[in-house]
Design a protein around this motif. Structure first.
Motif, PDB file in Angstrom:
ATOM      1  N   TRP A 223       0.816  -1.216   0.000  1.00 47.86           N
ATOM      2  CA  TRP A 223       0.000   0.000   0.000  1.00 47.86           C
ATOM      3  C   TRP A 223       0.847   1.262   0.000  1.00 47.86           C
ATOM      4  CZ3 TRP A 223      -3.399  -2.147   4.472  1.00 47.86           C
ATOM      5  CH2 TRP A 223      -4.414  -2.942   3.944  1.00 47.86           C
ATOM      6  N   SER A 224       2.126   1.126   0.274  1.00 47.11           N
ATOM      7  CA  SER A 224       2.973   2.317   0.417  1.00 47.11           C
ATOM      8  C   SER A 224       3.092   3.056  -0.904  1.00 47.11           C
ATOM      9  CB  SER A 224       4.358   1.921   0.939  1.00 47.11           C
ATOM     10  OG  SER A 224       4.993   1.024   0.045  1.00 47.11           O
ATOM     11  N   GLY A 225       3.331   4.362  -0.801  1.00 47.96           N
ATOM     12  CA  GLY A 225       3.312   5.211  -1.982  1.00 47.96           C
ATOM     13  C   GLY A 225       4.386   4.888  -2.998  1.00 47.96           C
ATOM     14  N   PHE A 226       5.635   4.718  -2.558  1.00 45.40           N
ATOM     15  CA  PHE A 226       6.730   4.499  -3.510  1.00 45.40           C
ATOM     16  C   PHE A 226       6.920   3.018  -3.815  1.00 45.40           C
ATOM     17  CE2 PHE A 226      11.190   3.576  -4.413  1.00 45.40           C
ATOM     18  CZ  PHE A 226      11.400   4.381  -5.533  1.00 45.40           C
ATOM     19  N   TRP A 227       7.170   2.222  -2.778  1.00 43.73           N
ATOM     20  CA  TRP A 227       7.460   0.809  -2.986  1.00 43.73           C
ATOM     21  C   TRP A 227       6.259   0.080  -3.575  1.00 43.73           C
ATOM     22  CZ3 TRP A 227       6.103  -4.148  -1.363  1.00 43.73           C
ATOM     23  CH2 TRP A 227       7.067  -5.145  -1.566  1.00 43.73           C
ATOM     24  N   GLY A 228       5.065   0.384  -3.048  1.00 45.13           N
ATOM     25  CA  GLY A 228       3.864  -0.280  -3.529  1.00 45.13           C
ATOM     26  C   GLY A 228       3.581   0.022  -4.988  1.00 45.13           C
ATOM     27  N   ARG A 229       3.709   1.285  -5.369  1.00 46.21           N
ATOM     28  CA  ARG A 229       3.459   1.652  -6.771  1.00 46.21           C
ATOM     29  C   ARG A 229       4.499   1.028  -7.694  1.00 46.21           C
ATOM     30  NH1 ARG A 229      -0.247   5.374  -8.047  1.00 46.21           N
ATOM     31  NH2 ARG A 229      -1.265   6.490  -6.351  1.00 46.21           N
ATOM     32  N   THR A 230       5.746   0.990  -7.226  1.00 48.06           N
ATOM     33  CA  THR A 230       6.796   0.384  -8.042  1.00 48.06           C
ATOM     34  C   THR A 230       6.532  -1.103  -8.239  1.00 48.06           C
ATOM     35  OG1 THR A 230       8.409   1.987  -7.198  1.00 48.06           O
ATOM     36  CG2 THR A 230       9.272  -0.009  -8.235  1.00 48.06           C
ATOM     37  N   LEU A 231       6.169  -1.792  -7.159  1.00 43.98           N
ATOM     38  CA  LEU A 231       5.847  -3.212  -7.261  1.00 43.98           C
ATOM     39  C   LEU A 231       4.663  -3.434  -8.199  1.00 43.98           C
ATOM     40  CD1 LEU A 231       6.182  -6.167  -6.346  1.00 43.98           C
ATOM     41  CD2 LEU A 231       4.674  -5.639  -4.410  1.00 43.98           C
ATOM     42  N   ASN A 232       3.650  -2.588  -8.099  1.00 45.04           N
ATOM     43  CA  ASN A 232       2.475  -2.704  -8.950  1.00 45.04           C
ATOM     44  C   ASN A 232       2.856  -2.560 -10.417  1.00 45.04           C
ATOM     45  OD1 ASN A 232       0.036  -1.691 -10.477  1.00 45.04           O
ATOM     46  ND2 ASN A 232      -0.925  -2.064  -8.503  1.00 45.04           N
ATOM     47  N   SER A 233       3.696  -1.570 -10.705  1.00 47.39           N
ATOM     48  CA  SER A 233       4.115  -1.332 -12.083  1.00 47.39           C
ATOM     49  C   SER A 233       4.934  -2.499 -12.630  1.00 47.39           C
ATOM     50  CB  SER A 233       4.933  -0.036 -12.154  1.00 47.39           C
ATOM     51  OG  SER A 233       5.423   0.193 -13.458  1.00 47.39           O
ATOM     52  N   VAL A 234       5.869  -2.990 -11.812  1.00 45.87           N
ATOM     53  CA  VAL A 234       6.705  -4.118 -12.244  1.00 45.87           C
ATOM     54  C   VAL A 234       5.850  -5.367 -12.471  1.00 45.87           C
ATOM     55  CG1 VAL A 234       8.529  -5.706 -11.519  1.00 45.87           C
ATOM     56  CG2 VAL A 234       8.800  -3.239 -11.161  1.00 45.87           C
ATOM     57  N   ALA A 235       4.904  -5.620 -11.563  1.00 46.04           N
ATOM     58  CA  ALA A 235       4.046  -6.797 -11.694  1.00 46.04           C
ATOM     59  C   ALA A 235       3.206  -6.726 -12.966  1.00 46.04           C
ATOM     60  CB  ALA A 235       3.143  -6.915 -10.468  1.00 46.04           C
ATOM     61  N   THR A 236       2.702  -5.529 -13.274  1.00 45.10           N
ATOM     62  CA  THR A 236       1.882  -5.356 -14.480  1.00 45.10           C
ATOM     63  C   THR A 236       2.710  -5.586 -15.739  1.00 45.10           C
ATOM     64  OG1 THR A 236       0.433  -3.791 -13.348  1.00 45.10           O
ATOM     65  CG2 THR A 236       0.417  -3.763 -15.753  1.00 45.10           C
TER      66      THR A 236
END
Length: 457
Positions: A223-236
């Motif tokens: 859910w975190s702003g930086f790590w979570g968004r980065t993980l989401n982008s990489v997973a996609t």
């Protein structure tokens, strides 16, 4: 903040091991000192949010619970019109379908002051309550939990604390690990008047609840702003988040899903919202038909239906219930009523499924009351470990000094710890920056400035 060598049960250790213990103890101390206030905040707000449904249907039952008259509910458009009349000058944002026959309907309306939640009896159309969406109690608890309420920098602090929680558990287990002593492993020695009792309480609590704390930290980081968004982008991009190919044959807007839904799922929050295309002459299908289409596709009750924001917008139906298998996201063309994208949990990739499962466990939703009580126990353990650490530190510290654990006699032990710090920094960049700041301050400032060195002794 545990003492690695209790005074009343100190086995002989080699100089090299003593240096390693001191170095790890020092890291544990600093990580705890920086994290304790935030850990307690996370535990308190998390404990409350675990029981959000129960709180909403008891304390706030006047707006969330209705009597079931056994008659059909009014059309969504009628309820929406009543809601807009209750907020003069507003426009419709979304309609939330009642979860059960005894639940209210909720309409989100927007005016110059912001978004308002209007709770209605779905059978009579009576407005039960109206409040600003950013003043809804559970929304506030969640935003305080993440510190998003206080801005981006504060939210990044919570992300760093999530990484520190992992460090605290790992270093704490090392310091707790039995090395010949019989007490302080699963039992408490002495009495509360003695520091060793608080040390044992802190160590035993951390050891017993360590796995749960790791689960909370690991499942909260997405859910975190930086790590979570980065993980989401990489997973996609890797094809293990949401299936991006479902969007290949539809026109796309620049809006992410989180811009149109109040509570998007983690996996799809950054997925693009499709656009509607009109074949002239075309008339919008309206809210009632859009809701009927979603229901006809078998979406679970309690879904949110976001309405189009302009002539190219779509109706977006989404539901994220406790049962993961019933998660659903449907984008509907506002002219043809055609589902442009229909995504459910089985369609997610491996990472998307794993993250959503972790989030469900984190929120106490996966196994009902048992899950809630398990996560509550973890939150209480965090509070107990934090309080016992503070008491232990206060009893140990020299008068007028911070009482930081001593530097290791052999500075070479820091090489291994730096390797760990680099690995953590690569995995969790915000935490890595915090570690660099912490170690840099310790080695370059405290150690180099005599008054600070004495104060932190």
């Amino acid at each position: 903040m545990s003492n690695p060598v209790p005074a009343d049960a100190a086995p002989a250790v080699s100089p090299a091991r003593l240096s390693l213990q001191r170095a790890i103890w020092r890291w544990h101390f600093y990580a705890g000192l920086l994290s304790v206030p935030f850990m307690v905040l996370l535990a308190v707000t998390g404990s409350i949010y675990l029981f959000k449904d129960e709180i909403n249907t008891t304390i706030f039952a006047h707006r969330t619970v209705v009597a079931d008259p056994g008659t059909p509910a009014l059309a969504p458009s009628v309820l929406a019109a009543n809601a807009l009349a209750a907020v003069p000058g507003s426009t419709l944002v979304s309609f939330i379908d009642p979860v059960t026959r005894a639940s209210s309907a909720v309409v989100t309306a927007r005016d110059a002051a912001g978004r308002h939640l209007v709770y209605l009896d779905p059978y009579t159309g009576t407005v039960l309550d109206t409040l600003r969406s950013d003043r809804e109690p559970m929304w506030l608890v969640r935003k305080i939990h993440s510190l998003e309420l206080f801005g981006t920098i504060a939210n990044r602090l919570i992300e760093a604390v999530g990484g520190f929680a992992i460090i605290l558990v790992m270093t704490g287990i090392y310091l707790w690990w039995p090395r010949g002593q019989s007490g302080g492993v699963v039992t408490l020695r002495g009495s509360p008047a003695r520091r060793v009792w608080w040390r044992d309480l802190h160590a035993v609590t951390g050891a017993v609840a360590g796995v749960l704390i790791l689960v909370l930290a690991a499942s909260g980081l997405p859910w975190s702003g930086f790590w979570g968004r980065t993980l989401n982008s990489v997973a996609t991009q890797a094809g293990v988040g949401y299936p991006a190919q479902l969007w290949d044959d539809v026109p796309l807007s620049t809006l992410p899903t989180e811009a149109v839904l109040s509570k998007p799922g983690w996996t799809v929050e950054n997925a693009p919202v499709p656009m509607s295309t009109a074949a002239a002459p075309a008339e919008p299908i309206g809210l009632d038909r859009a809701v009927a289409v979603a229901r006809g596709l078998g979406i679970t009750p309690g879904f949110e239906m976001a309405v189009p924001g302009d002539e190219t917008g779509v109706y977006t139906a989404a539901v994220y219930p406790h049962d993961l298998s019933k998660q659903r996201l449907i984008h509907i063309d506002q002219y043809s009523a055609r589902p442009l994208v229909d995504l459910s949990f089985p369609d997610y990739g491996a990472v998307g499924k794993a993250i959503e499962f972790g989030i469900n466990v984190h929120m106490g939703q996966e196994w009902g009351l048992a899950n809630q009580l398990l996560m509550l126990a973890a939150c209480l353990a965090i509070i107990l470990a934090s309080v016992s650490a503070l008491v232990m530190w206060w009893k140990r510290r020299p008068a007028g000094k911070v009482g930081v654990p001593p530097y290791p006699a052999d500075p070479r032990v820091y090489r291994a710890l730096w390797a760990v710090a680099v690995a953590l920094g690569l995995a969790f960049p915000i935490t890595g920056l915090a570690i660099l700041a912490m170690v840099g301050f310790d080695l370059l400032v405290i150690r180099a400035v005599p008054p600070l060195r004495r104060a932190f002794a």
